[in-house]
Enzyme design. Structure first.
Site, PDB file in Angstrom:
ATOM      1  N   LYS A  13       0.831  -1.212   0.000  1.00  0.00           N
ATOM      2  CA  LYS A  13       0.000   0.000   0.000  1.00  0.00           C
ATOM      3  C   LYS A  13       0.867   1.265   0.000  1.00  0.00           C
ATOM      4  O   LYS A  13       0.676   2.162  -0.803  1.00  0.00           O
ATOM      5  CB  LYS A  13      -0.925   0.020   1.231  1.00  0.00           C
ATOM      6  CG  LYS A  13      -1.873  -1.159   1.311  1.00  0.00           C
ATOM      7  CD  LYS A  13      -2.785  -1.074   2.506  1.00  0.00           C
ATOM      8  CE  LYS A  13      -2.075  -1.221   3.839  1.00  0.00           C
ATOM      9  NZ  LYS A  13      -1.445  -2.541   4.056  1.00  0.00           N
ATOM     10  N   ARG A  88      -9.931   0.617   9.226  1.00  0.00           N
ATOM     11  CA  ARG A  88      -9.427  -0.720   9.529  1.00  0.00           C
ATOM     12  C   ARG A  88     -10.467  -1.574  10.236  1.00  0.00           C
ATOM     13  O   ARG A  88     -10.177  -2.721  10.570  1.00  0.00           O
ATOM     14  CB  ARG A  88      -8.194  -0.613  10.423  1.00  0.00           C
ATOM     15  CG  ARG A  88      -6.870  -0.830   9.660  1.00  0.00           C
ATOM     16  CD  ARG A  88      -5.764  -0.586  10.633  1.00  0.00           C
ATOM     17  NE  ARG A  88      -4.540  -1.278  10.336  1.00  0.00           N
ATOM     18  CZ  ARG A  88      -3.480  -0.716   9.751  1.00  0.00           C
ATOM     19  NH1 ARG A  88      -3.537   0.517   9.327  1.00  0.00           N
ATOM     20  NH2 ARG A  88      -2.375  -1.404   9.598  1.00  0.00           N
ATOM     21  N   ARG A 127      11.320  -5.368   5.240  1.00  0.00           N
ATOM     22  CA  ARG A 127      11.084  -3.948   4.907  1.00  0.00           C
ATOM     23  C   ARG A 127      12.085  -3.049   5.632  1.00  0.00           C
ATOM     24  O   ARG A 127      12.391  -3.233   6.806  1.00  0.00           O
ATOM     25  CB  ARG A 127       9.662  -3.574   5.311  1.00  0.00           C
ATOM     26  CG  ARG A 127       9.404  -2.076   5.272  1.00  0.00           C
ATOM     27  CD  ARG A 127       7.936  -1.736   5.245  1.00  0.00           C
ATOM     28  NE  ARG A 127       7.156  -2.355   6.283  1.00  0.00           N
ATOM     29  CZ  ARG A 127       5.824  -2.409   6.284  1.00  0.00           C
ATOM     30  NH1 ARG A 127       5.127  -1.862   5.305  1.00  0.00           N
ATOM     31  NH2 ARG A 127       5.176  -2.995   7.266  1.00  0.00           N
ATOM     32  N   ARG A 160      11.201  -0.888  11.003  1.00  0.00           N
ATOM     33  CA  ARG A 160      10.134  -0.464  11.915  1.00  0.00           C
ATOM     34  C   ARG A 160      10.086  -1.378  13.127  1.00  0.00           C
ATOM     35  O   ARG A 160      10.304  -2.579  13.007  1.00  0.00           O
ATOM     36  CB  ARG A 160       8.788  -0.508  11.187  1.00  0.00           C
ATOM     37  CG  ARG A 160       8.487   0.750  10.425  1.00  0.00           C
ATOM     38  CD  ARG A 160       7.279   0.619   9.506  1.00  0.00           C
ATOM     39  NE  ARG A 160       6.109  -0.015  10.100  1.00  0.00           N
ATOM     40  CZ  ARG A 160       4.938  -0.139   9.461  1.00  0.00           C
ATOM     41  NH1 ARG A 160       4.808   0.322   8.229  1.00  0.00           N
ATOM     42  NH2 ARG A 160       3.911  -0.718  10.037  1.00  0.00           N
ATOM     43  N   ARG A 171      -0.549  -8.750  13.333  1.00  0.00           N
ATOM     44  CA  ARG A 171      -1.194  -7.755  12.459  1.00  0.00           C
ATOM     45  C   ARG A 171      -1.993  -8.447  11.366  1.00  0.00           C
ATOM     46  O   ARG A 171      -3.059  -7.975  10.978  1.00  0.00           O
ATOM     47  CB  ARG A 171      -0.130  -6.827  11.859  1.00  0.00           C
ATOM     48  CG  ARG A 171       0.331  -5.789  12.880  1.00  0.00           C
ATOM     49  CD  ARG A 171       1.738  -5.315  12.637  1.00  0.00           C
ATOM     50  NE  ARG A 171       1.913  -4.628  11.385  1.00  0.00           N
ATOM     51  CZ  ARG A 171       3.100  -4.477  10.795  1.00  0.00           C
ATOM     52  NH1 ARG A 171       4.185  -4.961  11.348  1.00  0.00           N
ATOM     53  NH2 ARG A 171       3.178  -3.828   9.675  1.00  0.00           N
TER      54      ARG A 171
HETATM   55  P1  ADP Z   1       2.102  -1.881   3.256  1.00  0.00           P
HETATM   56  O1  ADP Z   1       2.114  -0.364   3.223  1.00  0.00           O
HETATM   57  O2  ADP Z   1       0.923  -2.459   2.533  1.00  0.00           O
HETATM   58  O3  ADP Z   1       2.280  -2.457   4.628  1.00  0.00           O
HETATM   59  P2  ADP Z   1       4.684  -1.622   1.870  1.00  0.00           P
HETATM   60  O4  ADP Z   1       4.337  -0.782   0.677  1.00  0.00           O
HETATM   61  O5  ADP Z   1       5.447  -0.969   2.960  1.00  0.00           O
HETATM   62  O6  ADP Z   1       3.360  -2.380   2.423  1.00  0.00           O
HETATM   63  O7  ADP Z   1       5.481  -2.904   1.326  1.00  0.00           O
HETATM   64  C1  ADP Z   1       5.931  -3.921   2.237  1.00  0.00           C
HETATM   65  C2  ADP Z   1       7.289  -4.445   1.766  1.00  0.00           C
HETATM   66  O8  ADP Z   1       7.107  -5.191   0.553  1.00  0.00           O
HETATM   67  C3  ADP Z   1       8.304  -3.339   1.453  1.00  0.00           C
HETATM   68  O9  ADP Z   1       9.575  -3.741   1.897  1.00  0.00           O
HETATM   69  C4  ADP Z   1       8.236  -3.206  -0.072  1.00  0.00           C
HETATM   70  O10 ADP Z   1       9.490  -2.795  -0.618  1.00  0.00           O
HETATM   71  C5  ADP Z   1       7.889  -4.627  -0.502  1.00  0.00           C
HETATM   72  N1  ADP Z   1       7.017  -4.634  -1.704  1.00  0.00           N
HETATM   73  C6  ADP Z   1       6.031  -3.754  -2.007  1.00  0.00           C
HETATM   74  N2  ADP Z   1       5.464  -4.054  -3.206  1.00  0.00           N
HETATM   75  C7  ADP Z   1       6.105  -5.171  -3.650  1.00  0.00           C
HETATM   76  C8  ADP Z   1       5.984  -5.976  -4.834  1.00  0.00           C
HETATM   77  N3  ADP Z   1       5.079  -5.705  -5.778  1.00  0.00           N
HETATM   78  N4  ADP Z   1       6.819  -7.048  -4.962  1.00  0.00           N
HETATM   79  C9  ADP Z   1       7.740  -7.330  -4.000  1.00  0.00           C
HETATM   80  N5  ADP Z   1       7.901  -6.618  -2.869  1.00  0.00           N
HETATM   81  C10 ADP Z   1       7.098  -5.546  -2.680  1.00  0.00           C
HETATM   82  P1  AMP Z   2       0.592   0.643   9.128  1.00  0.00           P
HETATM   83  O1  AMP Z   2       1.619   1.730   9.005  1.00  0.00           O
HETATM   84  O2  AMP Z   2      -0.647   0.918   8.306  1.00  0.00           O
HETATM   85  O3  AMP Z   2       1.161  -0.719   8.886  1.00  0.00           O
HETATM   86  O4  AMP Z   2       0.078   0.673  10.646  1.00  0.00           O
HETATM   87  C1  AMP Z   2       0.950   0.399  11.714  1.00  0.00           C
HETATM   88  C2  AMP Z   2       0.149   0.306  13.018  1.00  0.00           C
HETATM   89  O5  AMP Z   2      -0.466   1.575  13.313  1.00  0.00           O
HETATM   90  C3  AMP Z   2      -1.004  -0.706  13.039  1.00  0.00           C
HETATM   91  O6  AMP Z   2      -0.556  -2.021  13.310  1.00  0.00           O
HETATM   92  C4  AMP Z   2      -1.874  -0.129  14.155  1.00  0.00           C
HETATM   93  O7  AMP Z   2      -1.335  -0.420  15.426  1.00  0.00           O
HETATM   94  C5  AMP Z   2      -1.736   1.384  13.931  1.00  0.00           C
HETATM   95  N1  AMP Z   2      -2.782   1.894  13.023  1.00  0.00           N
HETATM   96  C6  AMP Z   2      -2.592   2.427  11.779  1.00  0.00           C
HETATM   97  N2  AMP Z   2      -3.770   2.781  11.238  1.00  0.00           N
HETATM   98  C7  AMP Z   2      -4.735   2.468  12.146  1.00  0.00           C
HETATM   99  C8  AMP Z   2      -6.160   2.566  12.168  1.00  0.00           C
HETATM  100  N3  AMP Z   2      -6.860   3.048  11.127  1.00  0.00           N
HETATM  101  N4  AMP Z   2      -6.800   2.141  13.282  1.00  0.00           N
HETATM  102  C9  AMP Z   2      -6.138   1.662  14.330  1.00  0.00           C
HETATM  103  N5  AMP Z   2      -4.807   1.509  14.367  1.00  0.00           N
HETATM  104  C10 AMP Z   2      -4.098   1.911  13.288  1.00  0.00           C
END
Ligand code: ADP
Ligand code: AMP
Length: 214
Positions: A13, A88, A127, A160, A171
């Protein structure tokens, strides 16, 4: 364009949100990023959020919903926005609907980045993020040119706090129990557009543009 981007943790995302933000020129609002920025600033909100984030649990709606309403009330969201990580759960989704309705606004689309659960733990644990500019990398799938250094701004990359194996598993469970039901909620509103996120980065974005122009 008023958009939501949904998908399991690690689906891509945040990665695709950067492309969408630049292509459509809309602000990218990530609730996770807002909580992390607050934690960095050691605000009361950040310290409260940390207690939930570290366990992979949702931060309470009583805090999260008002935070999003405030952010969406800012002038830069008037013409459009991309919400990432919110809603969420059903309560958050209903609160968002009510808020938009009260302003005579509505969503244009809800993007679902669909990735099979097997690859997600590896994506999450691998990541690396840049705390300075927010860029996202992956140690195998998208490594920076120099290990540990952000390609975009030269910042030092970090992992992170919640990107551990145990928290990631939690999660994913929270997603299945609380967030996944929203896919039907938006499908019933004819807003849901699903994209296969199990493809090359660029191909995922091509597909996003395709479904958004349909
Ligand atoms: P989200 O925001 O949904 O938690 P991220 O965009 O941070 O996910 O992506 C999670 C991890 O997966 C990151 O390390 C990113 O570089 C990797 N990633 C994202 N898109 C792809 C893809 N299409 N193929 C392989 N790895 C990906
Ligand atoms: P994310 O960056 O989207 O992966 O979110 C990281 C963490 O932030 C989640 O695991 C939750 O603990 C918190 N969080 C983010 N967005 C929300 C939401 N809409 N509602 C509740 N907790 C959230």
């Amino acid at each position: 364009m008023k958009l939501l981007i949904m998908g399991r943790p690690g689906a891509g995302k945040g990665t695709q949100a950067v492309n969408i933000r630049e292509y459509y020129n809309i602000p990218h609002i990530s609730t996770g990023d807002i909580f992390r920025a607050n934690l960095k600033g050691q605000t009361k909100l950040g310290l409260l959020a940390k207690t939930y984030m570290d366990k992979g649990l949702l931060v309470p709606d009583s805090v999260t919903i008002d935070l999003v309403k405030d952010r969406l009330s800012q002038p830069d969201c008037k013409e459009g926005f991309l919400l990432d990580g919110f809603p969420r759960n059903l309560e958050q989704a209903k609160a968002l609907d009510e808020f938009l309705k009260s302003r005579n606004e509505s969503l244009d689309a809800v993007l679902d980045i669909d990735v099979k659960p097997e690859v997600l733990i590896d994506r999450i644990v691998g990541r690396r993020v840049c705390p300075t500019c927010g860029a996202t990398f992956h140690i195998k799938n998208n490594p920076p040119k120099v290990e540990g250094v952000c390609d975009k701004c030269g910042g030092k990359l970090i992992q992170r706090n919640d990107d551990t194996y145990e928290t990631a598993e939690n999660r994913l469970k929270v997603y299945d129990n609380q967030t996944a039901p929203l896919l039907d909620y938006y499908k019933n509103q004819h807003l849901l557009k699903t994209v296969n996120g199990d493809q090359d980065f660029a191909k995922v974005f091509e597909d996003i543009k395709k479904v958004l122009t349909k």
